[in-house]
Design a protein around this motif. Structure first.
Motif, PDB file in Angstrom:
ATOM      1  N   VAL A 112       1.043  -1.322  -0.125  1.00  0.00           N
ATOM      2  CA  VAL A 112       0.027   0.106  -0.122  1.00  0.00           C
ATOM      3  C   VAL A 112       0.768   1.258   0.174  1.00  0.00           C
ATOM      4  O   VAL A 112       1.889   1.283   0.645  1.00  0.00           O
ATOM      5  N   ILE A 113       0.574   2.202  -0.862  1.00  0.00           N
ATOM      6  CA  ILE A 113       1.403   3.534  -0.819  1.00  0.00           C
ATOM      7  C   ILE A 113       0.544   4.758  -0.955  1.00  0.00           C
ATOM      8  O   ILE A 113      -0.465   4.666  -1.536  1.00  0.00           O
ATOM      9  N   GLY A 114       0.715   5.752  -0.066  1.00  0.00           N
ATOM     10  CA  GLY A 114       0.135   6.963  -0.102  1.00  0.00           C
ATOM     11  C   GLY A 114       1.161   7.821  -0.928  1.00  0.00           C
ATOM     12  O   GLY A 114       2.285   8.101  -0.566  1.00  0.00           O
ATOM     13  N   LEU A 115       0.291   8.938  -1.612  1.00  0.00           N
ATOM     14  CA  LEU A 115       1.204   9.791  -2.550  1.00  0.00           C
ATOM     15  C   LEU A 115       0.504  11.048  -2.347  1.00  0.00           C
ATOM     16  O   LEU A 115      -0.507  11.202  -2.485  1.00  0.00           O
ATOM     17  N   CYS A 116       1.357  12.015  -2.542  1.00  0.00           N
ATOM     18  CA  CYS A 116       1.104  13.419  -2.446  1.00  0.00           C
ATOM     19  C   CYS A 116       1.721  14.290  -3.596  1.00  0.00           C
ATOM     20  O   CYS A 116       2.749  13.552  -4.226  1.00  0.00           O
ATOM     21  N   GLU A 117       1.038  15.285  -4.233  1.00  0.00           N
ATOM     22  CA  GLU A 117       1.534  16.034  -5.347  1.00  0.00           C
ATOM     23  C   GLU A 117       1.041  15.374  -6.648  1.00  0.00           C
ATOM     24  O   GLU A 117       1.880  15.420  -7.682  1.00  0.00           O
ATOM     25  N   ILE A 118      -0.057  14.780  -6.423  1.00  0.00           N
ATOM     26  CA  ILE A 118      -0.676  13.942  -7.714  1.00  0.00           C
ATOM     27  C   ILE A 118      -1.470  15.064  -8.336  1.00  0.00           C
ATOM     28  O   ILE A 118      -2.143  15.950  -7.876  1.00  0.00           O
ATOM     29  N   GLY A 119      -1.516  15.078  -9.619  1.00  0.00           N
ATOM     30  CA  GLY A 119      -2.313  16.254 -10.653  1.00  0.00           C
ATOM     31  C   GLY A 119      -3.625  15.532 -10.599  1.00  0.00           C
ATOM     32  O   GLY A 119      -4.310  15.282  -9.814  1.00  0.00           O
ATOM     33  N   GLU A 120      -3.816  14.930 -11.913  1.00  0.00           N
ATOM     34  CA  GLU A 120      -5.265  14.540 -12.336  1.00  0.00           C
ATOM     35  C   GLU A 120      -5.456  13.236 -11.981  1.00  0.00           C
ATOM     36  O   GLU A 120      -4.327  12.379 -11.728  1.00  0.00           O
ATOM     37  N   ALA A 121      -6.479  12.485 -12.056  1.00  0.00           N
ATOM     38  CA  ALA A 121      -6.730  10.891 -11.706  1.00  0.00           C
ATOM     39  C   ALA A 121      -6.114  10.311 -12.771  1.00  0.00           C
ATOM     40  O   ALA A 121      -5.529   9.253 -12.698  1.00  0.00           O
ATOM     41  N   ALA A 122      -5.720  10.930 -14.149  1.00  0.00           N
ATOM     42  CA  ALA A 122      -4.906  10.081 -15.078  1.00  0.00           C
ATOM     43  C   ALA A 122      -3.500   9.832 -14.618  1.00  0.00           C
ATOM     44  O   ALA A 122      -2.692   9.001 -14.928  1.00  0.00           O
ATOM     45  N   ASP A 123      -3.198  11.071 -13.805  1.00  0.00           N
ATOM     46  CA  ASP A 123      -1.592  10.995 -13.503  1.00  0.00           C
ATOM     47  C   ASP A 123      -1.423   9.549 -12.512  1.00  0.00           C
ATOM     48  O   ASP A 123      -0.283   9.170 -12.488  1.00  0.00           O
ATOM     49  N   LEU A 124      -2.605   9.868 -11.720  1.00  0.00           N
ATOM     50  CA  LEU A 124      -2.527   8.404 -10.886  1.00  0.00           C
ATOM     51  C   LEU A 124      -2.362   7.236 -11.391  1.00  0.00           C
ATOM     52  O   LEU A 124      -1.775   6.209 -11.046  1.00  0.00           O
ATOM     53  N   ALA A 125      -3.227   7.125 -12.436  1.00  0.00           N
ATOM     54  CA  ALA A 125      -3.507   5.958 -13.316  1.00  0.00           C
ATOM     55  C   ALA A 125      -2.336   5.705 -13.918  1.00  0.00           C
ATOM     56  O   ALA A 125      -1.890   4.261 -14.027  1.00  0.00           O
ATOM     57  N   GLU A 126      -1.481   6.660 -14.526  1.00  0.00           N
ATOM     58  CA  GLU A 126      -0.030   6.315 -14.960  1.00  0.00           C
ATOM     59  C   GLU A 126       0.964   5.768 -14.011  1.00  0.00           C
ATOM     60  O   GLU A 126       1.710   5.003 -14.501  1.00  0.00           O
ATOM     61  N   ILE A 127       0.873   6.319 -12.787  1.00  0.00           N
ATOM     62  CA  ILE A 127       1.800   5.809 -11.788  1.00  0.00           C
ATOM     63  C   ILE A 127       1.475   4.291 -11.651  1.00  0.00           C
ATOM     64  O   ILE A 127       2.355   3.644 -11.485  1.00  0.00           O
ATOM     65  N   GLN A 128       0.197   4.006 -11.317  1.00  0.00           N
ATOM     66  CA  GLN A 128      -0.046   2.896 -11.347  1.00  0.00           C
ATOM     67  C   GLN A 128       0.169   1.650 -12.230  1.00  0.00           C
ATOM     68  O   GLN A 128       0.753   0.720 -12.217  1.00  0.00           O
ATOM     69  N   SER A 129      -0.030   2.130 -13.633  1.00  0.00           N
ATOM     70  CA  SER A 129       0.634   1.543 -14.637  1.00  0.00           C
ATOM     71  C   SER A 129       2.082   1.276 -14.789  1.00  0.00           C
ATOM     72  O   SER A 129       2.455   0.051 -15.138  1.00  0.00           O
ATOM     73  N   LEU A 130       2.787   2.318 -14.400  1.00  0.00           N
ATOM     74  CA  LEU A 130       4.335   2.027 -14.490  1.00  0.00           C
ATOM     75  C   LEU A 130       4.751   1.188 -13.369  1.00  0.00           C
ATOM     76  O   LEU A 130       5.660   0.578 -13.742  1.00  0.00           O
ATOM     77  N   LEU A 131       3.921   1.357 -12.341  1.00  0.00           N
ATOM     78  CA  LEU A 131       4.578   0.362 -11.183  1.00  0.00           C
ATOM     79  C   LEU A 131       4.418  -1.105 -11.730  1.00  0.00           C
ATOM     80  O   LEU A 131       5.023  -1.940 -11.143  1.00  0.00           O
TER      81      LEU A 131
END
Length: 231
Positions: A112-131
């Motif tokens: 589980v990871i908490g993240l701050c300084e995310i932009g749009e929901a698509a940016d969070l999805a991009e991090i998810q995909s790269l991980l």
């Protein structure tokens, strides 16, 4: 229910602390007529498939053991920024910086990871995909924000997110003016092998002066809103 994480002022508290940095400008904090930003449905964004390091095996020390991390991804969003010697408008986070963040997270191998300084929901999805491309599959996500239309909070989890909550109060009065908590409060409950763990996260007002009021007073009032929500 166990409350296991607090991301506050860009510091994560989950038995240990991790500090982060912040850059760039932040929008006005005075209250707008619209509601604080809510979590829109994630929009998939084409992910960069550049290989990253493989994740290490995580030793399971118990039936409910899992690894939690918190990280400031430092403006994973579209904004005005300096790239090389150029000042670019509406520029995404540079690819090499993204890969550096992903390598660090993959090496930590969080469940589980908490993240701050995310932009749009698509940016969070991009991090998810790269991980996921790097070997860390965190299929469950929660995205939250406040009055700041630029920087928001995110949670990614290997385990199901069974509940989320929003603070009942998001505004405060300071010197006769109304302000809203800047980045909001993230509240998500994750079920780890049948046991619920509640994660609460914030990213308090930055340590930068404002023309409206004292930035330290703003942080104090945001912390009080957090205390009220936790209570």
């Amino acid at each position: 229910m166990k409350c296991v994480a607090l991301i506050t002022a860009c510091v994560a508290v989950a038995l240990t602390g991790v500090s982060c940095n912040k850059t760039s400008s932040t929008p006005r904090w005075d209250r707008s007529d619209r509601e604080p930003a809510s979590a829109p449905e994630p929009q998939q964004k084409k992910a960069d498939k550049t290989p990253v390091v493989e994740s290490p095996a995580v030793e399971n020390s118990g039936d409910s053991a899992f690894r939690f991390c918190a990280y400031n991804v430092r403006n994973w969003l579209t904004m005005e920024r300096e790239v090389g010697e150029k000042r670019l408008v509406n520029a995404p986070k540079p690819t090499e910086e993204k890969h550096a963040v992903i390598r660090l997270i993959v090496a930590a191998a969080p469940d589980v990871i908490g993240l701050c300084e995310i932009g749009e929901a698509a940016d969070l999805a991009e991090i998810q995909s790269l991980l996921k491309a790097g070997g860390i599959d965190l299929p469950h996500q929660h995205y939250a924000g406040g009055s700041d239309p630029v920087r928001r909070l995110g949670l990614l989890s290997r385990f199901p997110i069974t509940a989320t909550a929003k603070p009942a109060v998001t505004d405060f009065r300071l010197h006769g003016r109304t302000f809203s908590i800047n980045r909001g409060i993230l509240d998500a409950t994750v079920s780890v092998r049948g046991k619920p763990f509640q994660f609460i996260g914030v990213h308090l007002k930055s340590k930068r002066t404002t023309d409206e009021v004292d930035q330290e007073e703003m942080r104090v009032h945001e912390a009080r809103l957090l205390r009220r929500h936790v209570d």
